[in-house]
Write a protein that holds these residues in place. Structure first.
Motif, mmCIF file in Angstrom:
data_model
loop_
_atom_site.group_PDB
_atom_site.id
_atom_site.type_symbol
_atom_site.label_atom_id
_atom_site.label_comp_id
_atom_site.label_asym_id
_atom_site.label_seq_id
_atom_site.Cartn_x
_atom_site.Cartn_y
_atom_site.Cartn_z
ATOM 1 N N UNK A 194 0.817 -1.208 0.000
ATOM 2 C CA UNK A 194 0.000 0.000 0.000
ATOM 3 C C UNK A 194 0.854 1.261 0.000
ATOM 4 N N UNK A 195 0.207 2.393 -0.236
ATOM 5 C CA UNK A 195 -1.223 2.520 -0.518
ATOM 6 C C UNK A 195 -1.554 2.094 -1.948
ATOM 7 N N UNK A 196 -2.798 1.669 -2.140
ATOM 8 C CA UNK A 196 -3.238 1.235 -3.458
ATOM 9 C C UNK A 196 -4.755 1.373 -3.559
ATOM 10 N N UNK A 197 -5.254 1.799 -4.733
ATOM 11 C CA UNK A 197 -6.702 1.831 -4.933
ATOM 12 C C UNK A 197 -7.333 0.453 -4.754
ATOM 13 N N UNK A 198 -6.572 -0.615 -5.008
ATOM 14 C CA UNK A 198 -7.106 -1.968 -4.830
ATOM 15 C C UNK A 198 -7.411 -2.242 -3.360
ATOM 16 N N UNK A 199 -6.576 -1.727 -2.472
ATOM 17 C CA UNK A 199 -6.824 -1.922 -1.046
ATOM 18 C C UNK A 199 -8.041 -1.130 -0.583
ATOM 19 N N UNK A 200 -8.172 0.090 -1.077
ATOM 20 C CA UNK A 200 -9.348 0.891 -0.724
ATOM 21 C C UNK A 200 -10.621 0.220 -1.240
ATOM 22 N N UNK A 201 -10.561 -0.338 -2.439
ATOM 23 C CA UNK A 201 -11.719 -1.057 -2.985
ATOM 24 C C UNK A 201 -12.052 -2.270 -2.126
ATOM 25 N N UNK A 202 -11.025 -2.945 -1.615
ATOM 26 C CA UNK A 202 -11.263 -4.095 -0.735
ATOM 27 C C UNK A 202 -11.929 -3.654 0.566
ATOM 28 N N UNK A 203 -11.503 -2.508 1.109
ATOM 29 C CA UNK A 203 -12.152 -1.980 2.313
ATOM 30 C C UNK A 203 -13.623 -1.667 2.055
ATOM 31 N N UNK A 204 -13.906 -1.084 0.900
ATOM 32 C CA UNK A 204 -15.299 -0.793 0.527
ATOM 33 C C UNK A 204 -16.124 -2.079 0.471
ATOM 34 N N UNK A 205 -15.552 -3.130 -0.133
ATOM 35 C CA UNK A 205 -16.273 -4.418 -0.210
ATOM 36 C C UNK A 205 -16.552 -4.962 1.185
ATOM 37 N N UNK A 206 -15.560 -4.879 2.061
ATOM 38 C CA UNK A 206 -15.747 -5.397 3.420
ATOM 39 C C UNK A 206 -16.839 -4.617 4.170
ATOM 40 N N UNK A 207 -16.900 -3.318 3.955
ATOM 41 C CA UNK A 207 -17.949 -2.522 4.615
ATOM 42 C C UNK A 207 -19.326 -2.886 4.066
ATOM 43 N N UNK A 208 -19.411 -3.173 2.767
ATOM 44 C CA UNK A 208 -20.697 -3.640 2.203
ATOM 45 C C UNK A 208 -21.076 -4.993 2.802
ATOM 46 N N UNK A 209 -20.076 -5.875 2.936
ATOM 47 C CA UNK A 209 -20.340 -7.190 3.534
ATOM 48 C C UNK A 209 -20.808 -7.062 4.981
ATOM 49 N N UNK A 210 -20.375 -5.994 5.653
ATOM 50 C CA UNK A 210 -20.774 -5.751 7.045
ATOM 51 C C UNK A 210 -22.163 -5.134 7.146
ATOM 52 N N UNK A 211 -22.779 -4.818 5.991
ATOM 53 C CA UNK A 211 -24.158 -4.340 6.008
ATOM 54 C C UNK A 211 -24.377 -2.917 5.558
ATOM 55 N N UNK A 212 -23.318 -2.187 5.191
ATOM 56 C CA UNK A 212 -23.502 -0.824 4.702
ATOM 57 C C UNK A 212 -23.842 -0.835 3.224
ATOM 58 N N UNK A 213 -24.831 -0.055 2.845
ATOM 59 C CA UNK A 213 -25.203 0.056 1.436
ATOM 60 C C UNK A 213 -24.654 1.364 0.876
ATOM 61 N N UNK A 214 -24.571 1.494 -0.462
ATOM 62 C CA UNK A 214 -24.115 2.768 -1.042
ATOM 63 C C UNK A 214 -24.920 3.965 -0.543
ATOM 64 N N UNK A 215 -26.193 3.733 -0.229
ATOM 65 C CA UNK A 215 -27.037 4.828 0.252
ATOM 66 C C UNK A 215 -26.622 5.317 1.640
ATOM 67 N N UNK A 216 -25.875 4.489 2.367
ATOM 68 C CA UNK A 216 -25.435 4.857 3.719
ATOM 69 C C UNK A 216 -24.205 5.763 3.724
ATOM 70 N N UNK A 217 -23.506 5.857 2.600
ATOM 71 C CA UNK A 217 -22.194 6.493 2.614
ATOM 72 C C UNK A 217 -22.228 7.923 3.143
ATOM 73 N N UNK A 218 -23.136 8.725 2.651
ATOM 74 C CA UNK A 218 -23.107 10.143 3.005
ATOM 75 C C UNK A 218 -23.413 10.403 4.475
#
Length: 201
Positions: free
Chosen positions: A103-127
């Protein structure tokens, strides 16, 4: 004599057995994706095989070229000092190139985003959601600055706010970052662990 470079994945190691199990699972996936490539694993501490042991074994097998990949997310003390030192002590017949950290890498940030979605956050929750980027921590100012930069950049992808936090050696702690995000008015707070494997260092 073996001429093809060998990929040596260098992990930190931990007394927690989950750490080595995660590293070995990752390396198995790499081997499956690249069956033409010899991939070995070595640990700096706590686990076996050790990096020096793997290097001795490679030299005994007739290997000449090794690419050493630090399984680390930032360029801190291990990447700058520990790993170069152990590689310098390797058998002289080995030609070793040390790759950069992951890191740092956009691939790692994308992986973090996936993990947060798996934890139950939806795109609508971001803001309305504040995120704590929780890393292991380091006494190295460069590594701390990298984590802060990642948090700043990640904030621009639509989260309410993103704050860095550290488990050790640096401030703020994760619980302090959570309190700060709540005080900012974020309706939800999510903690994104920026670590490669579970376990105490």
């Amino acid at each position: 004599m073996i001429h093809q470079p060998v990929l040596l994945v260098i992990a930190h190691g931990s007394r927690d057995a989950r750490h080595a199990a995660t590293v070995h699972a990752l390396v198995r996936r790499v081997r499956a994706a690249r069956p033409d490539l010899r991939v070995e694993t070595g640990f700096l501490d706590f686990n076996v095989p050790s990096v020096p042991g793997v290097l001795e074994s490679l030299a005994a097998d007739g290997v000449r070229d090794v690419v050493a990949l630090p399984l680390l997310l930032t360029r801190a003390f291990h990447a700058k000092a520990d790993i170069p030192a152990v590689l310098r002590a390797a058998p002289a017949r080995l030609r070793i190139r040390q790759a950069d950290v992951l890191g740092p890498s956009p691939l790692l940030t994308a992986a973090l985003e996936r993990r947060l979605r798996e934890a139950g956050l939806s795109p609508a929750d971001k803001s309305s959601t504040g995120v704590v980027l929780a890393s292991a921590g380091s006494s190295d100012p460069e590594a701390i600055a990298v984590i802060a930069d990642i948090a700043r950049e990640w904030r621009h992808t639509g989260w309410c706010a993103v704050r860095p936090a550290f488990a050790s050696a640096s401030l703020p702690r994760t619980e302090d970052a959570v309190r700060e995000l709540r005080a900012l008015g974020c309706a939800k707070v999510a903690v994104a662990p920026y670590v490669l494997a579970p376990g105490f260092l």
